[in-house]
Design an enzyme around this catalytic site. Structure first.
Site, PDB file in Angstrom:
ATOM      1  CB  THR A 120      -0.956   0.020   1.211  1.00 51.56           C
ATOM      2  OG1 THR A 120      -0.204   0.176   2.415  1.00 51.56           O
ATOM      3  CG2 THR A 120      -1.777  -1.260   1.280  1.00 51.56           C
ATOM      4  N   GLY A 155      -1.456   4.803  -4.297  1.00 51.32           N
ATOM      5  CA  GLY A 155      -2.169   3.581  -4.675  1.00 51.32           C
ATOM      6  C   GLY A 155      -1.568   2.303  -4.115  1.00 51.32           C
ATOM      7  CG  ASP A 203      -5.726  -0.370  10.805  1.00 46.44           C
ATOM      8  OD1 ASP A 203      -4.767  -1.143  10.596  1.00 46.44           O
ATOM      9  OD2 ASP A 203      -5.749   0.447  11.746  1.00 46.44           O
TER      10      ASP A 203
HETATM   11  P1  ADP Z   1      -0.921   2.861   6.146  1.00 44.85           P
HETATM   12  O1  ADP Z   1      -2.030   3.628   6.824  1.00 44.85           O
HETATM   13  O2  ADP Z   1      -0.784   1.462   6.660  1.00 44.85           O
HETATM   14  O3  ADP Z   1       0.385   3.588   6.044  1.00 44.85           O
HETATM   15  P2  ADP Z   1      -1.412   3.591   3.381  1.00 44.85           P
HETATM   16  O4  ADP Z   1      -1.169   5.027   3.761  1.00 44.85           O
HETATM   17  O5  ADP Z   1      -0.539   2.985   2.363  1.00 44.85           O
HETATM   18  O6  ADP Z   1      -1.452   2.636   4.664  1.00 44.85           O
HETATM   19  O7  ADP Z   1      -2.942   3.515   2.899  1.00 44.85           O
HETATM   20  C1  ADP Z   1      -3.568   2.289   2.620  1.00 44.85           C
HETATM   21  C2  ADP Z   1      -4.407   2.424   1.375  1.00 44.85           C
HETATM   22  O8  ADP Z   1      -5.440   3.417   1.596  1.00 44.85           O
HETATM   23  C3  ADP Z   1      -3.659   2.903   0.123  1.00 44.85           C
HETATM   24  O9  ADP Z   1      -3.004   1.856  -0.529  1.00 44.85           O
HETATM   25  C4  ADP Z   1      -4.823   3.466  -0.681  1.00 44.85           C
HETATM   26  O10 ADP Z   1      -5.583   2.408  -1.242  1.00 44.85           O
HETATM   27  C5  ADP Z   1      -5.645   4.149   0.402  1.00 44.85           C
HETATM   28  N1  ADP Z   1      -5.184   5.540   0.601  1.00 44.85           N
HETATM   29  C6  ADP Z   1      -4.342   6.001   1.569  1.00 44.85           C
HETATM   30  N2  ADP Z   1      -4.103   7.331   1.422  1.00 44.85           N
HETATM   31  C7  ADP Z   1      -4.825   7.715   0.331  1.00 44.85           C
HETATM   32  C8  ADP Z   1      -5.028   8.965  -0.346  1.00 44.85           C
HETATM   33  N3  ADP Z   1      -4.403  10.091   0.049  1.00 44.85           N
HETATM   34  N4  ADP Z   1      -5.847   8.979  -1.426  1.00 44.85           N
HETATM   35  C9  ADP Z   1      -6.487   7.865  -1.849  1.00 44.85           C
HETATM   36  N5  ADP Z   1      -6.345   6.652  -1.266  1.00 44.85           N
HETATM   37  C10 ADP Z   1      -5.523   6.570  -0.181  1.00 44.85           C
END
Ligand code: ADP
Length: 275
Positions: free
Chosen positions: A187, A192, A219
């Site tokens: 992620t 994306g 989560d």
């Molecule tokens: P974590 O909270 O574990 O660091 P991420 O930040 O990678 O996880 O977010 C998990 C998923 O949520 C991403 O892969 C995407 O699908 C979605 N997501 C997170 N931030 C965004 C954003 N700014 N815009 C659109 N989708 C998001």
């Protein structure tokens, strides 16, 4: 969660500007995400005998999550004390409390998917995955908080869902595939998701949303992914669903309140399809 103009120095006392208590914990958030995506969910965990334990049990019940394997132990429920300064920088102290006592001896519900994260002891995660593997359940591991993991755990993962920081600590995609993970789903926040497996790599762009608070996005992703895998989706279909769920989670403040419901996720996927 405390807000303050700045962080105190060691030994210093300062006045804060706000105090809030939010329900959370990766396990709880992911269980709620899976339930709101449409799964029947059983939660394995432990709560303390304090007031927070009772409140968290109510939250599990509110989303119809089976809590019969949630034990109650003397002492505090797991806590994170977070100080957020005006510049947005935070400092966090996590007290595992009851979470340090979670075990799975004979208590792992038989299910299509077993989803674990790392806020409970690693030995418990390893035992859960071994039982799940013997039963033929699909195993999903969200390797958070970031940690390096032994091959005996990695080889049991059908799907592992690190963010970019966690991936780095785990040694990268090739190391995880070599260790025996079936698929590595990375992620990448607003950039994306990438899905890596022996079949190659598939990338999904993030949905364009108005971001309010990214807490709980990871989560939402792992919980909703587990739901769709349990429902029989192919991995890439389940990832498309989880990508929409993660995006929606960033549009609402908090972690538990931000977990989206299946109707909202379906609407995002439909509008993407119509474009
Ligand atoms: P974590 O909270 O574990 O660091 P991420 O930040 O990678 O996880 O977010 C998990 C998923 O949520 C991403 O892969 C995407 O699908 C979605 N997501 C997170 N931030 C965004 C954003 N700014 N815009 C659109 N989708 C998001």
């Amino acid at each position: 969660m405390v807000t303050a103009a700045r962080h105190p120095h060691p030994g210093e006392t300062i006045l804060g500007t706000g105090y809030h208590e939010h329900a959370g914990g990766k396990g709880l958030n992911q269980a709620v995400a899976a339930a709101r995506s449409g799964a029947t969910v059983a939660f394995v965990g432990a709560l303390g005998t304090d007031a927070a334990g009772g409140r968290l049990r109510e939250i599990l019940g509110g989303d119809s999550i089976d809590a019969s394997d949630v034990t109650e132990v003397d002492g505090p429920t797991g806590r994170a004390v977070i100080v957020v300064a005006d510049d947005g920088e935070n400092s966090i102290v996590v007290v595992p409390g009851a979470n340090a006592t979670v075990g799975v001896a004979g208590t792992l519900p038989d299910s299509a998917v077993v989803l674990c994260q790392l806020e409970i002891p690693l030995d418990t995660v390893a035992s859960a995955l071994e039982i799940a593997h013997e039963r033929g359940s699909i195993i999903v591991l969200n390797p958070a908080p970031a940690a390096s993991l032994p091959v005996r755990v990695l080889r049991l993962c059908d799907v592992i869902t690190p963010n970019e920081h966690e991936l780095e600590l785990l040694g990268g995609v090739s190391a995880l595939l070599d260790a025996g993970c079936g698929a590595v789903v990375v992620t990448r926040g607003g950039d994306g998701v990438d899905v890596h497996s022996a079949a190659g790599t598939t990338s999904f762009a993030a949905h364009s949303v108005v971001v309010v608070d990214t807490t709980g996005a990871g989560d939402a992703f792992s919980g909703s992914l587990a739901c769709r895998l349990a429902a029989g989706d192919a991995l890439l279909d389940a990832v498309a669903w989880a990508n929409a769920a993660g995006a929606l989670a960033t549009t609402v403040a908090g972690a538990v309140p931000a977990q989206p419901r299946s109707a909202e996720i379906r609407a995002v996927l439909r509008s993407q399809h119509d474009r």
